[in-house]
Design an enzyme around this catalytic site. Structure first.
Site, PDB file in Angstrom:
ATOM      1  CB  SER A 222      -0.964  -0.062   1.183  1.00 38.52           C
ATOM      2  OG  SER A 222      -1.983   0.915   1.068  1.00 38.52           O
ATOM      3  CG  ASP A 316      -6.419  -2.430  -4.133  1.00 39.21           C
ATOM      4  OD1 ASP A 316      -7.168  -1.915  -3.286  1.00 39.21           O
ATOM      5  OD2 ASP A 316      -5.191  -2.205  -4.199  1.00 39.21           O
ATOM      6  CG  HIS A 350      -5.617  -2.311  -0.353  1.00 40.51           C
ATOM      7  ND1 HIS A 350      -4.832  -1.862  -1.407  1.00 40.51           N
ATOM      8  CD2 HIS A 350      -5.166  -1.659   0.762  1.00 40.51           C
ATOM      9  CE1 HIS A 350      -3.941  -0.987  -0.934  1.00 40.51           C
ATOM     10  NE2 HIS A 350      -4.117  -0.856   0.374  1.00 40.51           N
TER      11      HIS A 350
END
Length: 402
Positions: A222, A316, A350
């Site tokens: 991320s 995601d 994600h």
């Protein structure tokens, strides 16, 4: 006991032929929150039930032949809660129960067992690092080094998550879990990021007698992903960079290195879709880094002297990871650089974590200030985590041989 990222065999013996039972798995995290999964089964003719050979019947947390279903289907009682491990020196305690029948109310308890899911392999050393400005934890594998070195960065939650670094060190890597804000005397908030801090950490690893040179690897998830790309683009001594659902544009805070400034990608909160239950979908919130002034936030990854691996969850919902990986690849190739490896996982969201962390569908996003959906379908997401973990290790073994 077993390591958390290892598969686990679960079998029941001594049932009557074709007996109907419910298997329930549960664990409590360090905050005391309960995670549970259950599945309905029918024993074989010999009274044995092996979840690797026996399909789960409809009506539980999952159905079909799912040897690890009782782990990947674990769900929190508390809404918007994600399973994380704070203290890697203690295991999670997994409780397994065999209950009579297939009723919605739990039947009579027939048997139970407890199993430890550990994070530290025997002999792995955990070394807190407070060197200059660096706030980190170094994990060293057993045996005589030097070992291939990796710096591990998490996302915009701050603090010092150690569990991925620790699990990776179990496979022969010297891994530095590095905090960059919201920890001890580091800045409380992510307002401005100075790459000189990360350069200190790279040099610490390169000079360490247990780390095999000439370069190290970076692993980022991320926000940690775009930080790793920034590090690889400006700092020396980086050979391989693996990015899990990261951005190729700088996000969230300005990045500075010497006389270079990279502004953060613009955000339009009006593009957040909020459901009736108050959960945000932020996938369209960021501007496009190929347009207008936002082009300045695109990290100049063509300056990097390393190999790249992009792990992409195609579902995601934090941001457009596949688009970012594709645009990063185009930019590298436009500058005559080697094409990165991009591995896409349909149905993965994600939070691609090490294997057998249950998928978190939605939780609080610290920068957005509301719960958001992360995307993903639990079974596909679980399979992606298992494969991605192998791909990341293989990538580092290939490029950090020295």
């Amino acid at each position: 006991r077993s390591l958390f990222d290892e598969p686990l065999g679960i079998a029941v013996q001594g049932l009557s032929p074709r007996q109907q039972v419910t298997l329930r798995a549960s664990l409590r995290d360090e905050a005391g929150e309960l995670f549970e999964a259950h599945a309905r089964y029918q024993a074989a003719e010999d009274g044995e039930l092996d979840v690797a050979r026996c399909p789960a019947l409809p009506g539980g947390s999952f159905s079909g032949l799912e040897p690890m279903g009782l782990l990947w289907a674990l769900q929190p009682r508390k809404a918007f809660w994600r399973l994380v491990k704070k203290d890697v020196q203690t295991p999670f305690l997994l409780r397994l129960e065999v209950l009579e029948g297939h009723g919605d109310d739990s039947g009579r308890l027939l048997a139970q067992a407890q199993h430890e899911r550990a994070f530290l392999r025997d002999g792995v050393r955990r070394v807190p690092v407070r060197d200059g400005r660096i706030r980190a934890t170094l994990f060293l594998p057993p045996g005589n080094g030097p070992f291939p070195g990796v710096i591990d960065l998490y996302g915009a939650g701050g603090g010092l998550p150690e569990y991925r670094a620790c699990l990776l060190a179990n496979y022969g890597f010297a891994v530095l879990a590095l905090a960059f804000y919201g920890y001890e005397d580091l800045p409380k908030e992510m307002k401005e990021i100075n790459l000189e801090y990360f350069e200190e950490a790279v040099n610490y690893m390169l000079q360490h007698n247990q780390v095999k040179g000439p370069g190290i690897g970076l692993l980022g998830f991320s926000k940690g992903g775009d930080l790793c790309i920034s590090m690889a683009s400006f700092l020396k001594g980086i050979t391989a960079t693996a990015v899990i659902n990261g951005s190729v544009a700088n996000v969230g805070a300005v990045v500075r290195y010497k006389d270079v400034t990279i502004p953060p990608l613009g955000v339009n909160p009006k593009r957040i879709k909020v459901s009736k239950s108050g959960i945000g979908d932020i996938i369209d919130a960021l501007n496009n880094p190929l347009e207008g002034a936002d082009r300045q936030s695109f990290i100049p990854l063509e300056k990097a002297e390393c190999r790249f691996l992009f792990i992409v969850g195609q579902d995601d919902h934090n941001w457009k990871s596949e688009f970012f990986a594709t645009e990063g690849s185009k930019r590298l190739q436009a500058h005559g650089k080697e094409k990165p490896e991009i591995i896409c996982y349909p149905g993965a969201g994600h939070y691609i974590e090490p294997p057998f962390f249950p998928m978190c569908a939605a939780s609080m996003h610290l920068l957005v200030g509301m719960p958001v959906i992360w995307g993903g379908e639990p079974k596909a997401h679980c399979e992606a985590q298992i494969d991605a973990w192998q791909q990341i290790q293989a990538f580092f073994h290939r490029h950090l041989k020295g």
